[in-house]
Design a protein around this motif. Structure first.
Motif, PDB file in Angstrom:
ATOM      1  N   ASN A   1      -4.683  -2.692  -9.939  1.00 17.53           N
ATOM      2  CA  ASN A   1      -4.135  -1.806  -8.917  1.00 17.53           C
ATOM      3  C   ASN A   1      -2.643  -1.622  -9.172  1.00 17.53           C
ATOM      4  O   ASN A   1      -1.798  -2.190  -8.500  1.00 17.53           O
ATOM      5  CB  ASN A   1      -4.376  -2.397  -7.534  1.00 17.53           C
ATOM      6  CG  ASN A   1      -3.976  -1.431  -6.430  1.00 17.53           C
ATOM      7  OD1 ASN A   1      -3.605  -0.297  -6.689  1.00 17.53           O
ATOM      8  ND2 ASN A   1      -4.055  -1.891  -5.201  1.00 17.53           N
ATOM      9  N   GLY A   2      -2.304  -0.849 -10.165  1.00 18.33           N
ATOM     10  CA  GLY A   2      -0.898  -0.624 -10.466  1.00 18.33           C
ATOM     11  C   GLY A   2      -0.730   0.003 -11.829  1.00 18.33           C
ATOM     12  O   GLY A   2      -1.684   0.219 -12.576  1.00 18.33           O
TER      13      GLY A   2
ATOM     14  N   ASN B   1      -8.553  -1.855 -14.750  1.00 21.82           N
ATOM     15  CA  ASN B   1      -9.022  -1.763 -13.369  1.00 21.82           C
ATOM     16  C   ASN B   1      -8.021  -2.353 -12.377  1.00 21.82           C
ATOM     17  O   ASN B   1      -8.327  -2.524 -11.207  1.00 21.82           O
ATOM     18  CB  ASN B   1     -10.370  -2.476 -13.227  1.00 21.82           C
ATOM     19  CG  ASN B   1     -11.447  -1.821 -14.079  1.00 21.82           C
ATOM     20  OD1 ASN B   1     -11.546  -0.604 -14.127  1.00 21.82           O
ATOM     21  ND2 ASN B   1     -12.239  -2.632 -14.753  1.00 21.82           N
TER      22      ASN B   1
ATOM     23  N   SER C   1      -0.275  -6.299 -10.039  1.00 24.32           N
ATOM     24  CA  SER C   1      -0.777  -5.303  -9.092  1.00 24.32           C
ATOM     25  C   SER C   1       0.364  -4.714  -8.263  1.00 24.32           C
ATOM     26  O   SER C   1       1.364  -5.381  -7.992  1.00 24.32           O
ATOM     27  CB  SER C   1      -1.802  -5.944  -8.156  1.00 24.32           C
ATOM     28  OG  SER C   1      -2.948  -6.340  -8.880  1.00 24.32           O
ATOM     29  N   TYR C   2       0.204  -3.466  -7.865  1.00 22.66           N
ATOM     30  CA  TYR C   2       1.146  -2.714  -7.040  1.00 22.66           C
ATOM     31  C   TYR C   2       2.475  -2.461  -7.747  1.00 22.66           C
ATOM     32  O   TYR C   2       3.474  -2.173  -7.085  1.00 22.66           O
ATOM     33  CB  TYR C   2       1.379  -3.412  -5.693  1.00 22.66           C
ATOM     34  CG  TYR C   2       0.103  -3.620  -4.916  1.00 22.66           C
ATOM     35  CD1 TYR C   2      -0.603  -2.531  -4.401  1.00 22.66           C
ATOM     36  CD2 TYR C   2      -0.415  -4.892  -4.723  1.00 22.66           C
ATOM     37  CE1 TYR C   2      -1.789  -2.718  -3.707  1.00 22.66           C
ATOM     38  CE2 TYR C   2      -1.605  -5.083  -4.027  1.00 22.66           C
ATOM     39  CZ  TYR C   2      -2.278  -3.994  -3.526  1.00 22.66           C
ATOM     40  OH  TYR C   2      -3.452  -4.175  -2.838  1.00 22.66           O
TER      41      TYR C   2
ATOM     42  N   GLN D   1       0.811  -1.212   0.000  1.00 16.32           N
ATOM     43  CA  GLN D   1       0.000   0.000   0.000  1.00 16.32           C
ATOM     44  C   GLN D   1       0.846   1.264   0.000  1.00 16.32           C
ATOM     45  O   GLN D   1       0.331   2.356  -0.183  1.00 16.32           O
ATOM     46  CB  GLN D   1      -0.922   0.001   1.225  1.00 16.32           C
ATOM     47  CG  GLN D   1      -1.857  -1.194   1.300  1.00 16.32           C
ATOM     48  CD  GLN D   1      -2.888  -1.201   0.190  1.00 16.32           C
ATOM     49  OE1 GLN D   1      -3.137  -0.172  -0.439  1.00 16.32           O
ATOM     50  NE2 GLN D   1      -3.484  -2.353  -0.057  1.00 16.32           N
TER      51      GLN D   1
ATOM     52  N   THR E   1      -2.529  -6.394 -16.027  1.00 10.90           N
ATOM     53  CA  THR E   1      -3.569  -6.299 -15.005  1.00 10.90           C
ATOM     54  C   THR E   1      -4.864  -5.694 -15.522  1.00 10.90           C
ATOM     55  O   THR E   1      -5.893  -5.811 -14.871  1.00 10.90           O
ATOM     56  CB  THR E   1      -3.096  -5.452 -13.808  1.00 10.90           C
ATOM     57  OG1 THR E   1      -2.898  -4.104 -14.233  1.00 10.90           O
ATOM     58  CG2 THR E   1      -1.835  -6.010 -13.215  1.00 10.90           C
TER      59      THR E   1
END
Length: 370
Positions: A198-199, A196, A170-171, A118, A193
């Motif tokens: 996350n990254g 949508n 992601s990330y 995060q 990904t």
């Protein structure tokens, strides 16, 4: 463990009881043979665990006691199973060694995630220097390096013989690749990904080379910056953009054989957030016959929120490009194919300005698609 040597005048050399530890964790100290034959996967994963043992985070996500593993200089360490790294705690210094993952049957040879997903903007600072990993072949369902962490800097990454050379998940934010070399992969770099995911923010490839792959970069929801690279010997598109932003500057794209596709392709997205923007550099084919479908192929499935996805080329040298018949817009090196403008999608969103057509010597600024 290395013992400190102390010199005293008139006494000579004595051994200090205070140990001096190496800055990294040598994988051979955890049982790795690195003889090119023994499967060292377990021993190297143990070394990763030792390097991470003292790593901690406080309440504000500040990391302490980060480290890295070291491979023995000039050796080959065979890994038949993938290695898992926490980028917030452990990196890798190769010392010129090679990780041989030719026995890998599926999945990623190197997976880089983070215990601080995060907050990926500063914690993932352990060094990644000279990682050299060889896979089982471009036709396999394998990945050289899977990155699911932010702000990781890879210096002189060398990846070859995988289905995907480098894949983002992601990330993955703010990751940077300095002088990467990616060879003989189906897709050299893949961002998978989706819009949508996350990254994807501001991932950069600086210098280095992609050679002998099918596709160079395939983007699906990321924000990629490509600067000063050489992308040579592909059998398909240099850049395929399904969704997201791709910015390219001063990059050399060269084909040694005809392709049935186009160097630049937009195959998804529906608004101006999806684009390919080239500034400087060149796109070149070394064969004199019909050697590509078009310079740009743009076919978004629909338009939403304005004028749709777009492609821009500025001050790009277009050399020896001989497209097949059937341009929807432009001709010769400015050939654009894609969905018909009558359907409201595609080819009208292409601009080629201040670029040189090298087919007959060329003049700067002679090639325009307003």
């Amino acid at each position: 463990m290395i013992l400190r040597l102390l010199t005293y005048v008139g006494i000579g050399l004595v051994l200090s009881a205070t140990p001096v530890l190496a800055s990294g964790v040598l994988v051979t100290a955890q049982g790795a043979r690195c003889d090119g034959m023994t499967d060292d996967s377990g021993a190297i994963q143990s070394a990763i665990g030792v390097a991470a043992a003292r790593c901690t985070s406080d309440g504000s996500h500040q990391m302490r006691n980060q480290s890295y593993i070291e491979l023995p200089s000039g050796s080959t360490c065979k890994i038949n199973s993938g290695l898992q790294f926490d980028a917030a705690c452990v990196g890798l210094v190769s010392n010129g060694a090679t990780l041989d993952a030719s026995g890998l049957s599926a999945g990623a040879a190197i997976s880089v995630s983070s215990s601080q997903p995060q907050s990926p903007f500063g914690e993932n600072v352990p060094p990644w220097s000279g990682l050299h990993v060889i896979g089982p072949g471009a036709s396999t369902n394998t990945i050289g390096v899977l990155v699911q962490a932010g702000a990781v800097i890879f210096d002189k990454l060398n990846v070859s013989n995988f289905g995907v050379g480098v894949q983002f998940g992601s990330y993955a934010f703010l990751d940077r690749f300095e002088t990467p070399m990616i060879f003989n992969c189906t897709t050299a770099v893949n961002f998978a990904t989706g819009p949508n995911g996350n990254g994807g923010e501001n991932i950069t490839f600086q210098g280095g080379s992609i050679f002998g792959c099918q596709i160079g970069f395939k983007n699906n929801g990321g924000e990629l910056n490509i600067d000063g690279m050489s992308i040579d010997g592909l059998s398909d598109a240099a850049i395929v953009n399904l969704d997201g932003a791709v910015r390219v500057s001063n990059t050399h794209i060269e084909y040694f054989a005809p392709i049935k596709t186009s160097p630049l392709e937009i195959e998804g997205g529906c608004n101006a957030w999806t684009f390919i923007d080239l500034s400087g550099g060149l796109i070149q084919s070394d064969t004199g016959t019909t050697n590509l479908r078009s310079t740009i192929d743009i076919r978004p499935p629909s338009i939403c929120g304005g004028s749709g996805p777009w492609v821009s080329l500025e001050k790009v040298f277009l050399a020896g490009l001989n497209p097949a018949p059937g341009c929807a817009r432009g001709a010769g090196s400015t050939c654009v194919t894609g969905t018909s403008p009558a359907s409201g999608t595609g080819v009208g969103q292409v601009a080629i300005t201040s670029s040189t057509d090298g087919s007959g010597g060329g003049t700067a600024g002679a090639t325009h698609l307003p």
